[in-house]
Write an enzyme that holds these catalytic residues in place. Structure first.
Site, PDB file in Angstrom:
ATOM      1  N   LYS A  35      49.613  34.456  34.629  1.00  0.00           N
ATOM      2  CA  LYS A  35      49.365  35.748  35.275  1.00  0.00           C
ATOM      3  C   LYS A  35      47.874  35.972  35.499  1.00  0.00           C
ATOM      4  CE  LYS A  35      50.975  39.527  33.126  1.00  0.00           C
ATOM      5  NZ  LYS A  35      50.022  40.632  32.937  1.00  0.00           N
ATOM      6  N   SER A  36      47.063  35.681  34.495  1.00  0.00           N
ATOM      7  CA  SER A  36      45.612  35.904  34.624  1.00  0.00           C
ATOM      8  C   SER A  36      45.037  35.069  35.768  1.00  0.00           C
ATOM      9  CB  SER A  36      44.907  35.503  33.327  1.00  0.00           C
ATOM     10  OG  SER A  36      45.280  36.353  32.286  1.00  0.00           O
ATOM     11  N   ARG A  40      43.484  36.249  39.657  1.00  0.00           N
ATOM     12  CA  ARG A  40      42.122  35.840  40.035  1.00  0.00           C
ATOM     13  C   ARG A  40      42.125  34.974  41.290  1.00  0.00           C
ATOM     14  NH1 ARG A  40      42.377  37.136  34.772  1.00  0.00           N
ATOM     15  NH2 ARG A  40      40.500  37.613  33.563  1.00  0.00           N
ATOM     16  N   GLY A 108      47.229  46.327  34.254  1.00  0.00           N
ATOM     17  CA  GLY A 108      45.855  46.654  33.886  1.00  0.00           C
ATOM     18  C   GLY A 108      44.873  45.610  34.394  1.00  0.00           C
ATOM     19  N   ARG A 136      46.328  54.310  30.851  1.00  0.00           N
ATOM     20  CA  ARG A 136      45.442  53.361  30.156  1.00  0.00           C
ATOM     21  C   ARG A 136      43.961  53.642  30.437  1.00  0.00           C
ATOM     22  NH1 ARG A 136      47.967  47.503  30.905  1.00  0.00           N
ATOM     23  NH2 ARG A 136      46.389  47.031  29.359  1.00  0.00           N
ATOM     24  N   ASP A 334      47.959  39.003  23.725  1.00  0.00           N
ATOM     25  CA  ASP A 334      49.261  39.397  24.277  1.00  0.00           C
ATOM     26  C   ASP A 334      50.432  38.854  23.466  1.00  0.00           C
ATOM     27  OD1 ASP A 334      48.039  40.772  26.355  1.00  0.00           O
ATOM     28  OD2 ASP A 334      48.030  39.031  27.673  1.00  0.00           O
ATOM     29  N   LYS A 361      47.496  48.623  25.367  1.00  0.00           N
ATOM     30  CA  LYS A 361      48.138  47.689  26.303  1.00  0.00           C
ATOM     31  C   LYS A 361      49.197  48.444  27.120  1.00  0.00           C
ATOM     32  CE  LYS A 361      45.655  44.177  25.307  1.00  0.00           C
ATOM     33  NZ  LYS A 361      44.676  43.744  26.300  1.00  0.00           N
ATOM     34  N   ARG A 365      51.355  48.822  21.525  1.00  0.00           N
ATOM     35  CA  ARG A 365      52.183  47.722  21.015  1.00  0.00           C
ATOM     36  C   ARG A 365      52.261  47.689  19.494  1.00  0.00           C
ATOM     37  NH1 ARG A 365      50.620  43.051  25.441  1.00  0.00           N
ATOM     38  NH2 ARG A 365      52.113  43.815  26.987  1.00  0.00           N
ATOM     39  N   ARG A 410      56.428  42.757  27.430  1.00  0.00           N
ATOM     40  CA  ARG A 410      56.357  41.857  26.271  1.00  0.00           C
ATOM     41  C   ARG A 410      57.095  42.423  25.056  1.00  0.00           C
ATOM     42  NH1 ARG A 410      52.924  38.175  28.600  1.00  0.00           N
ATOM     43  NH2 ARG A 410      51.038  39.047  29.505  1.00  0.00           N
TER      44      ARG A 410
HETATM   45  C1  S3P Z   1      43.781  39.676  30.680  1.00  0.00           C
HETATM   46  C2  S3P Z   1      43.084  40.061  29.578  1.00  0.00           C
HETATM   47  C3  S3P Z   1      43.679  40.710  28.399  1.00  0.00           C
HETATM   48  C4  S3P Z   1      45.190  40.611  28.386  1.00  0.00           C
HETATM   49  C5  S3P Z   1      45.803  40.817  29.725  1.00  0.00           C
HETATM   50  C6  S3P Z   1      45.257  39.828  30.747  1.00  0.00           C
HETATM   51  C7  S3P Z   1      43.069  39.052  31.805  1.00  0.00           C
HETATM   52  O1  S3P Z   1      43.307  42.072  28.397  1.00  0.00           O
HETATM   53  O2  S3P Z   1      45.756  41.515  27.464  1.00  0.00           O
HETATM   54  O3  S3P Z   1      47.219  40.661  29.665  1.00  0.00           O
HETATM   55  O4  S3P Z   1      43.723  38.454  32.679  1.00  0.00           O
HETATM   56  O5  S3P Z   1      41.835  39.146  31.838  1.00  0.00           O
HETATM   57  P1  S3P Z   1      41.904  42.522  27.726  1.00  0.00           P
HETATM   58  O6  S3P Z   1      40.893  41.578  28.209  1.00  0.00           O
HETATM   59  O7  S3P Z   1      41.632  43.916  28.185  1.00  0.00           O
HETATM   60  O8  S3P Z   1      42.136  42.434  26.246  1.00  0.00           O
END
Ligand code: S3P
Length: 455
Positions: A35-36, A40, A108, A136, A334, A361, A365, A410
């Site tokens: 996902k991250s 990006r 987020g 959030r 996560d 989150k 959580r 999650r």
């Molecule tokens: C993420 C960073 C994390 C994570 C989120 C994905 C990212 O959040 O919890 O699911 O893709 O940069 P934080 O960096 O705010 O902890």
């Protein structure tokens, strides 16, 4: 098939699910893309010149919201018949002012990173999200971006809905992160991208570095320097030439965590997971499970477009409780809900330290996990220091409860995994949000031997 442009959050219907213990978890699968990295790749593809080709993009709702937003900002982002995504970028500094509100759904990451990226463009954008996202905290990104010269009108705490008045003439800053957050780091680096000069983020604890790796992949100069106090200074040099690239998105280690824990808990299990991202800033759960006695082999380690990946072979294991140190939290932030499910089935006490960030989150959580485990007959304590202690007996927990999920994918998946190992089934009040990060979760788990049904 081409994805229709999506400007509104998709309609979600409440989807109660129930998980019952069955036999072994066996088979070979590839869980959906990271996902991250998916978020990006769409964002950087949109500000690069030329075409970016993305293989294995996560087609979960969170990422589809990012794709829709990038279209509203002027980029083309389409899926072709083979499931490959093509992004035609507008070039850095050339994002168009969107004619509509940017709806980031439940995500987020999408919201915070994109707020950073548009802050460095001379456009005004309005961001919103669903009921979870709109609760959030956003001040963690708006504060440093204001220091750079962007302006914001939001709700208290900077929360969404939020208007961003960006600028093509931000000033570079050096910013020390007050919380270990890759999202905040990334928002600042992405704002620094179209800012003349060097923008630096200092992080005391290393957080995931997908933004840095991908910025380099697209042609930007990003340096890291270890400071005297041990912190890491990450610097992006503004206004680089970004060129469209090919990206291969690894399978998401955060999604793989669910079938991995399921296989560890079910006797007779033997599971192979292909292409799992093994970026060391993401693998804290795997280190922790191995310390607990998990039989996980990391096979065929290799590099895939700048990100390390491996195939994971997981066999049923008797787990033991351990202490998980606070400094491991950023690398498994996560994964605590599913670790808590594993700890509930382990023998002995597991103490997880430094979980304050879990409170902000998709849901709180820490509270949701403690409440759900308690309902399932597991003895837990939440410490004043935001620690979570789970007392496992080495025997199946009772289960037999319906657990609240508070719009959190999650939490839903973690309790469905727990239900695979409890005496009585575990239900979750709503599994609809699983589609934000792990579309096809139920079918995939059932194909491996799970028994998850609509409740
Ligand atoms: C993420 C960073 C994390 C994570 C989120 C994905 C990212 O959040 O919890 O699911 O893709 O940069 P934080 O960096 O705010 O902890």
């Amino acid at each position: 098939m081409t994805q229709a442009p999506m400007t509104q959050a998709p309609m979600t219907h409440v989807r109660p699910l129930r998980s019952t213990a069955t036999g072994a978890i066996r088979g070979g699968i590839r869980v959906p893309g990271d996902k991250s990295i998916s978020h990006r790749s769409l964002m950087l593809g949109a500000v690069a010149v030329g075409e970016t080709v993305i293989h294995g993009l996560l087609e979960g709702e969170d990422v589809l919201h990012t794709a829709a937003a990038m279209r509203l900002l002027g980029a083309e982002a389409e899926r072709n018949d083979e499931g490959v995504w093509r992004v035609r970028g507008v070039g850095l500094g050339a994002l168009a002012e969107p004619a509509q509100v940017l709806d980031m759904g439940n995500s987020g990451t999408a919201a915070r990173l994109l707020i950073g990226l548009v802050a460095g463009h001379p456009i005004t954008c309005v961001f919103t999200g669903d009921a979870s996202l709109n609760k959030r905290p956003m001040a963690r990104v708006t504060k440093p971006l204001e220091e750079m010269g962007a302006r914001f009108v939001g709700r208290s705490g900077g929360r969404l809905p939020l208007t961003v008045v960006g600028s093509g003439e931000l000033v570079p800053i050096t910013y020390r992160l007050p919380v270990a957050s890759a999202q905040v780091k990334s928002a600042i680096l992405l704002a620094g991208l179209n800012t003349a000069g060097a923008t630096t983020v200092i992080e005391a604890e290393p957080t995931r570095d997908h933004t840095e790796l991908m910025l380099r992949h697209f042609g930007a100069t990003v340096t890291t320097e270890r400071l005297a106090d041990g912190a890491l200074a990450v610097t992006v040099i503004g206004q680089p030439e970004l060129t469209g690239r090919t990206i291969h998105v690894p399978a998401d280690p955060s999604s793989a965590a669910f079938p991995v824990v399921a296989a560890l808990l079910r006797p007779g299990s033997d599971l192979l997971l292909n292409d799992v991202g093994m970026n060391p800033r993401r693998t804290g759960l795997y280190d922790t499970l191995v310390e607990m006695g998990a039989d996980i082999a990391f096979e065929n380690r290799r590099d895939q477009a700048g990100e390390p990946v491996a195939d994971l072979r997981v066999r049923h294991s008797a787990l033991k409780g351990i202490v998980v140190p606070a400094d491991r939290a950023p690398s498994m932030i996560d994964e605590y809900p599913v670790l808590a499910a594993a700890a509930a089935c382990a023998e002995g006490t597991t103490v997880m330290l430094g979980l304050k960030e879990l409170r902000v989150k998709e849901s709180d959580r820490l509270a949701m996990v403690a409440e759900g485990l308690t309902r399932c007959g597991v003895s837990v304590e939440v410490g004043a220091d935001d620690s979570l202690t789970v007392h496992g007996t080495g025997k199946p927990p009772k289960g037999g409860a319906t657990v609240a999920t508070a719009m959190d994918h999650r939490i839903a998946m973690s309790f469905l995994v727990l239900g695979m190992a409890t005496e009585q089934p575990v239900s979750v009040d709503d599994g609809a949000f699983i589609d934000t990060s792990f579309p096809g979760f139920v079918g995939l788990m059932n194909g491996l031997g799970a028994a998850i049904v609509e409740a």
